[in-house]
Scaffold this active site. Sequence first.
Site, short mmCIF file in Angstrom:
data_model
loop_
_atom_site.label_atom_id
_atom_site.label_comp_id
_atom_site.label_asym_id
_atom_site.label_seq_id
_atom_site.Cartn_x
_atom_site.Cartn_y
_atom_site.Cartn_z
CG HIS A 124 -4.07 -3.35 2.40
ND1 HIS A 124 -3.11 -3.04 3.35
CD2 HIS A 124 -4.62 -2.18 2.03
CE1 HIS A 124 -3.10 -1.73 3.54
NE2 HIS A 124 -4.01 -1.18 2.75
CD GLU A 148 -2.27 -6.26 4.73
OE1 GLU A 148 -2.44 -5.07 5.06
OE2 GLU A 148 -1.68 -6.60 3.67
CB CYS A 202 -1.01 -0.02 1.13
SG CYS A 202 -2.36 1.17 0.86
#
Length: 211
Positions: A191, A193, A82
Site C-alpha cells: 500500500h 498510501e 494490493c
Amino acid sequence: MAPGVAVLDYGSGNLRSAVRALERAGADVTLTSDFDTALGADGLVVPGVGAYAACMQGLRSVRGEWVIGRRLAGGRPVLGICVGMQILFETGIEHGVTTPGCGEWPGTVERIEADIVPHMGWNTVDVADGSTLFDGIDDERFYFVHSYGVRRWELEEPNPAMPARVTWTSYAGDRFVAAVENGPLSATQFHPEKSGDAGAALLRNWVTSLS
C-alpha cells in the site's frame, strides 16, 4: 495543470486514504464508479482490499474490467494497489475457490507459503532495473498487508519496446511480486498510501509520469 486521476470505486473500501495520498502527490482526484469518467481520466487507480472473489464481483458490477481493458488498449495509464494488483492477473485461488481475474497478465494469485499470515508490516523490495515507480526510493521499505500473492511471473515478452519490470520481495522464506511496471499498466502489492514518505514518493513518480 494537475493530471486528472480517477480512483475506481467498486465497493472495495480503503478509498479515502488513496484519494488523499494521490492529492498530496499532485493529482486532481475524482472518486468514481462511472465508466466514462474512469475511462477519460489521465490516470486510473484500482485499489482493493479483502477477498479476491469479492473484489472481482464488485469490479464487474461497475464494468471495471472493461474500463481497464479499454484504457490499456489505448495506452492509458492504470495503477493497481494490493488486491487491485492481484485482480489484474488471470486467476485467484483462495480457500480452494478459483476465480477468474481480469487477465491482463498471465499468472495465479495464491496463498503465500509461510507459517504465519498475513504478511503484515514493513518490508524492503528488490527493485527492477529501469524502474520509474521506484526512482530515488529503491532502498526504502513499504507497508504490506496480505496473505496471497503472485509467486511466479509468467508473462512472455515478445515486445522488447514494452518490457515488464518486476519488483520482488520476500517474507518467511517465500518470494513474490511486490510491483510491476509494464507499459501503461503498473501495480503494487503493498500500500503506497500507507507507506509514509517512500509511498508518497512512489505516487508522485506515477502522477508525474501522467503529464
